[in-house]
Design an enzyme around this catalytic site. Structure first.
Site, short mmCIF file in Angstrom:
data_model
loop_
_atom_site.label_atom_id
_atom_site.label_comp_id
_atom_site.label_asym_id
_atom_site.label_seq_id
_atom_site.Cartn_x
_atom_site.Cartn_y
_atom_site.Cartn_z
N GLU A 1 -6.48 -2.21 -9.75
CA GLU A 1 -7.41 -2.97 -8.95
C GLU A 1 -8.04 -2.06 -7.91
O GLU A 1 -7.38 -1.20 -7.34
CB GLU A 1 -6.68 -4.14 -8.32
CG GLU A 1 -6.20 -5.05 -9.44
CD GLU A 1 -5.63 -6.37 -8.99
OE1 GLU A 1 -4.91 -6.39 -7.98
OE2 GLU A 1 -5.91 -7.37 -9.66
N CYS B 1 -11.30 0.68 -1.49
CA CYS B 1 -9.86 0.95 -1.55
C CYS B 1 -9.52 1.33 -2.99
O CYS B 1 -9.69 0.52 -3.91
CB CYS B 1 -9.12 -0.30 -1.10
SG CYS B 1 -7.34 -0.11 -1.15
N CYS C 1 3.95 1.71 -9.01
CA CYS C 1 4.44 2.72 -8.08
C CYS C 1 5.95 2.82 -8.25
O CYS C 1 6.63 1.80 -8.40
CB CYS C 1 4.10 2.34 -6.64
SG CYS C 1 4.66 3.56 -5.42
N CYS D 1 9.07 0.03 -2.43
CA CYS D 1 9.16 -0.55 -1.09
C CYS D 1 9.29 -2.07 -1.25
O CYS D 1 8.54 -2.68 -2.02
CB CYS D 1 7.93 -0.19 -0.26
SG CYS D 1 7.69 1.58 -0.13
N CYS E 1 6.30 -4.69 -0.95
CA CYS E 1 5.05 -4.36 -1.65
C CYS E 1 5.09 -4.84 -3.09
O CYS E 1 6.01 -4.51 -3.84
CB CYS E 1 4.85 -2.85 -1.59
SG CYS E 1 3.48 -2.26 -2.59
N CYS F 1 -3.67 -5.67 0.89
CA CYS F 1 -2.63 -4.63 0.71
C CYS F 1 -1.35 -5.24 0.18
O CYS F 1 -0.91 -6.27 0.64
CB CYS F 1 -2.23 -4.04 2.05
SG CYS F 1 -3.52 -3.24 2.92
N1 SAH Z 1 1.58 4.17 -1.29
C1 SAH Z 1 0.79 4.36 -0.14
C2 SAH Z 1 -0.59 3.74 -0.21
C3 SAH Z 1 -0.71 2.38 -0.85
S1 SAH Z 1 -0.09 1.03 0.06
C4 SAH Z 1 1.54 3.89 1.08
O1 SAH Z 1 2.57 3.24 0.95
O2 SAH Z 1 1.10 4.22 2.19
C5 SAH Z 1 -1.27 0.87 1.40
C6 SAH Z 1 -0.68 0.21 2.64
O3 SAH Z 1 -0.36 -1.16 2.38
C7 SAH Z 1 0.64 0.86 3.08
O4 SAH Z 1 0.67 1.03 4.48
C8 SAH Z 1 1.65 -0.16 2.66
O5 SAH Z 1 2.84 -0.04 3.39
C9 SAH Z 1 0.92 -1.46 2.92
N2 SAH Z 1 1.50 -2.63 2.25
C10 SAH Z 1 2.27 -2.66 1.15
N3 SAH Z 1 2.63 -3.92 0.87
C11 SAH Z 1 2.07 -4.71 1.81
C12 SAH Z 1 2.06 -6.12 2.06
N4 SAH Z 1 2.67 -6.98 1.23
N5 SAH Z 1 1.37 -6.57 3.12
C13 SAH Z 1 0.70 -5.72 3.93
N6 SAH Z 1 0.67 -4.39 3.75
C14 SAH Z 1 1.36 -3.89 2.72
FE1 SF4 Z 2 4.38 2.43 -3.45
FE2 SF4 Z 2 3.84 0.07 -2.32
FE3 SF4 Z 2 5.65 1.72 -1.22
FE4 SF4 Z 2 3.04 2.36 -1.12
S1 SF4 Z 2 4.01 0.58 -0.14
S2 SF4 Z 2 4.76 3.71 -1.67
S3 SF4 Z 2 2.35 1.52 -3.09
S4 SF4 Z 2 5.81 0.73 -3.24
#
Ligand code: SAH
Ligand code: SF4
Length: 381
Positions: A111, A124, A131, A135, A138, A352
């Site tokens: 996406e 974006c 990934c 995390c 996420c 995000c």
């Molecule tokens: N992998 C990279 C970039 C992609 S995620 C990273 O983790 O930085 C982009 C941003 O979205 C990151 O700061 C991540 O922590 C945040 N993010 C992930 N899941 C989210 C959620 N459910 N709500 C808000 N932000 C989130």
């Molecule tokens: Fe991967 Fe999501 Fe963690 Fe970013 S926030 S490193 S996309 S698992």
């Protein structure tokens, strides 16, 4: 070794007959394209002409490159591939956010989200299908890593998004979509080289931000190669909590991450953005704001507080606006610039961390090696 060289060039994928598919022209640097043309017995100036068609005019076929001789267009179409990206779905949210589902020939998709804000139109970009880093807040992390994108696929998103947004122009680019960009360093750096090259997209690196969960060895390398903005996803102020939220913190704990940030080759007046997703009752108390301020004070830092976007099965809730405002005020009193990133496109799950649906992997199960603690998981060591 963190870096995956897997997607350095648009790796020819085997065709049904087992012969490798030709390289994707959108992943080639100028000298590489010149090399291909030399092999075809063509003059080197053709390379710039083709780059102009690709990046300025957004040509999606060699046939469209009408000032090239027809015979050359035919030979190029045999030697190279162009445009194996398609927009499978397009949805616009009530706030103007546009979400594209960009698909590839193997059935995988990512996406890409266009976010208009005032004068800015931010794209974006995704860097991986899924990934490996898992995390827990996420949605992309939940699906595991399916595969890396190639540079041509990363840039294919840009060309599709630019076409979908016209006549408005994209002004800013953030690697904050699906995936951890530094875990796909080879393809990321190749796409940044093409984005910033005068013969490529000619985008100022100041308009590009790469967000990372904090893969320490590659952060310095990125900034030594490209003068882009760096955003680091911090989200917690102790190793205990950060380790629970972000498993890779066990590999690169806070002290190491922040020390690396201090030593980054930042240009004058540039600052690192620290992202901090506000999770209700988890990391949003006053004491945490104070600790965050203390941790970041020695750095050239600013903070972006992110409103948590929920998804099915999410184990957290978002902090309320008042808690977020108090948190922000504590940071400001400590002389840190702190902004709150409002959720955009939430009604179409474009925000995000919401970027996930089963069809992204072409209906196939997630790839082996998605465990961040195992080698080969895309970003582990
Ligand atoms: N992998 C990279 C970039 C992609 S995620 C990273 O983790 O930085 C982009 C941003 O979205 C990151 O700061 C991540 O922590 C945040 N993010 C992930 N899941 C989210 C959620 N459910 N709500 C808000 N932000 C989130
Ligand atoms: Fe991967 Fe999501 Fe963690 Fe970013 S926030 S490193 S996309 S698992």
């Amino acid at each position: 070794m963190i870096e995956s060289e897997q997607a350095a060039v648009d790796v020819p994928r085997p065709t049904k007959q087992g012969t490798p598919a030709p390289p994707e022209v959108r992943g080639l640097l100028l000298d590489e394209l010149s090399g291909v043309l030399a092999e075809l017995g063509e003059r080197p100036f053709r390379a710039r002409q083709i780059m102009n068609w690709l990046w300025r005019k957004g040509a999606t076929s060699f046939e469209a490159m009408t000032d090239l001789p027809a015979a050359l267009r035919g030979r190029l179409a045999q030697a190279l591939r162009l445009s194996p990206t398609t927009v499978r779905r397009k949805r616009r949210a009530a706030d103007g956010t546009l979400k594209l589902l960009v698909g590839f020939p193997d059935g995988a998709a990512v996406e890409s989200v266009v976010i208009p804000t005032g004068e800015r139109v931010t794209l974006c970009l995704s860097s991986q299908v899924g990934c490996a880093l898992g995390c827990v807040f996420c949605a992309t992390g939940r699906m595991g890593l399916y595969r890396n994108l190639s540079a041509g696929e990363i840039l294919g998103q840009l060309i599709e998004a630019r076409a979908a947004t016209a006549p408005a122009e994209l002004t800013n680019y953030v690697f904050m979509g699906m995936g951890e960009p530094l875990a796909n360093y080879a393809a990321l750096s190749r796409s940044l080289a093409i984005m910033t090259a005068p013969w490529g997209l000619g985008i100022s690196p100041r308009r590009i931000t790469v967000s990372t969960v904090g893969l320490v060895p590659l952060m310095g390398r990125l900034l030594s190669e490209f003068a882009v903005n760096l955003a680091v996803s911090l989200h917690a102020t102790t190793d205990e909590l950060r380790g629970r939220l972000i498993p890779v913190n066990r590999r690169y704990p806070l002290a190491e991450l922040l020390a690396a940030c201090r030593d980054l080759p930042l240009e004058r007046r540039r600052r690192i953005t620290f992202e901090y997703v506000m999770l209700c009752g988890v990391n949003d108390r006053r004491a945490e704001a104070q600790r965050l301020a203390a941790l970041l004070r020695p750095l050239r830092a600013k903070v972006n507080l992110i409103v948590f976007n929920s998804f099915a099965g999410a184990p957290f809730g978002a902090s309320d606006a008042e808690t977020t405002a108090v948190f922000q005020e504590i940071l400001r009193q400590a002389k840190l610039t702190a902004t709150v990133r409002q959720s955009r496109g939430a009604d179409i799950a474009a925000a995000c961390g919401q970027l996930w649906r089963p069809e992204l992997t072409g209906g196939r199960p997630r790839r082996e090696g998605a465990d961040p603690r195992r080698p080969g998981g895309g970003a582990s060591a």
